[in-house]
Motif scaffolding. Structure first.
Motif, short mmCIF file in Angstrom:
data_model
loop_
_atom_site.label_atom_id
_atom_site.label_comp_id
_atom_site.label_asym_id
_atom_site.label_seq_id
_atom_site.Cartn_x
_atom_site.Cartn_y
_atom_site.Cartn_z
N GLY A 225 -8.98 -41.00 5.42
CA GLY A 225 -7.92 -40.06 5.70
C GLY A 225 -8.46 -38.65 5.77
O GLY A 225 -9.30 -38.26 4.95
N GLU A 226 -8.04 -37.87 6.76
CA GLU A 226 -8.50 -36.49 6.89
C GLU A 226 -7.47 -35.65 7.62
O GLU A 226 -6.71 -36.14 8.45
CB GLU A 226 -9.85 -36.43 7.62
N LEU A 227 -7.45 -34.36 7.29
CA LEU A 227 -6.51 -33.42 7.91
C LEU A 227 -7.21 -32.71 9.06
O LEU A 227 -8.27 -32.10 8.88
CB LEU A 227 -6.04 -32.39 6.87
N LYS A 228 -6.61 -32.79 10.26
CA LYS A 228 -7.18 -32.13 11.43
C LYS A 228 -6.06 -31.54 12.28
O LYS A 228 -4.87 -31.82 12.06
CB LYS A 228 -7.98 -33.13 12.28
N TYR A 229 -6.46 -30.72 13.25
CA TYR A 229 -5.51 -30.23 14.24
C TYR A 229 -5.56 -31.13 15.47
O TYR A 229 -6.61 -31.69 15.81
CB TYR A 229 -5.88 -28.82 14.69
N ILE A 230 -4.44 -31.23 16.16
CA ILE A 230 -4.43 -31.83 17.49
C ILE A 230 -3.65 -30.91 18.42
O ILE A 230 -2.78 -30.15 17.98
CB ILE A 230 -3.81 -33.24 17.53
#
Length: 280
Positions: A225-230
């Motif tokens: 699990g990881e937090l990213k922008y799209i």
């Protein structure tokens, strides 16, 4: 991106070709530049590359460093050229794939030995004897915005075939003479809104509920699990949004008729880190 409304979503393709054979193609903020050498580099190896479940290259080129072209020199050139584009994002990581003369010659030989007979004649024009100093690097570039990575390596599981890929990467080919090819999506940011991402535990609970609702004997295990922008296309508003998402990778174990037994696959679920909704 932000200048395009719903009626112009796919825009027009504009192509400019210069006297030396360099071609510039633009569509919907995406700009692709390639010299006449591009087709020679890519024409044969594309038939033999393998991709993983996220559509990233497994078998492209080699990991070696070209003696006459250090990767560090190419990195400096790329950083300089991308800076000139005025993008609001920064380079996060570069992935190098070496197109050595030996690799290019081997792909060419293999193509004419194993390739489809009906198209071999059309590709005779791209045959050449590659020399050592004609080798190049294919480079894929991940970017970040405000210290958060723009997703470039994971494909979103979607039930909607018309969904955008949710990946942002810059790709290019460099040889000793410079840039042979570059593909980049240009965008600007009109306004920013401060938000607080939901905790990852909340995103996990959302996915657990979604999987629990499925009628299946398959087994699911959260593996990453990881937090990213799209860069996200909102059908209800003009333009595009850059939003934070929790990307949760789930390993699915299922029965495969082809294998006659159990098999596994990894699926990436994207959870809007502002609303908590699963993106489909």
């Amino acid at each position: 991106y932000l200048d395009n409304d719903d009626n112009k979503k796919w825009g027009y393709v504009n192509i400019l070709e210069t006297k030396d054979g360099t071609e510039v193609c633009s569509q919907l903020g995406s700009v692709s530049v390639k010299t006449k050498d591009y087709d020679y580099y890519t024409n044969f190896y594309v038939n033999f590359v393998e991709l993983d479940e996220d559509q990233n290259y497994i078998t492209l080129g080699t990991n070696e460093e070209l003696k006459f072209l250090p990767k560090s020199d190419v990195e400096k050139q790329i950083k300089s050229q991308i800076k000139q584009l005025g993008l609001p994002c920064e380079i996060y990581q570069m992935h190098f794939f070496t197109l050595s003369a030996k690799y290019l010659n081997d792909c060419q030989t293999r193509f004419f030995k194993e390739g489809i007979e009906s198209i071999k004649g059309n590709d005779e024009q791209y045959k050449r004897k590659w020399k050592e100093k004609e080798g190049a690097y294919y480079v894929e570039i991940e970017c970040k915005l405000d210290d958060t990575i723009l997703n470039g390596r994971k494909s979103m599981f979607s039930t909607n075939e018309e969904e955008f890929d949710k990946r942002y990467e810059i790709s290019c080919i460099y040889n000793k003479d410079g840039c042979v090819y570059m593909d980049v999506e240009l965008f600007k940011i009109d306004k920013k809104t401060e938000v607080t991402p939901i905790p990852v535990a909340q995103a996990v609970e959302t996915i657990k509920k979604e999987l629990t609702d499925l009628i299946t004997d398959d087994q699911f295990v959260l593996s990453d699990g990881e937090l990213k922008y799209i860069i996200y296309d909102d059908d209800h508003e003009p333009g595009f949004k850059i939003i934070p998402v929790w990307i949760l990778t789930v390993k699915q174990t299922y029965y495969s008729e082809d294998k006659g037994g159990k098999d596994t696959a990894e699926i990436n679920y994207f959870v809007n880190a502002v609303t908590g909704e699963v993106l489909h």
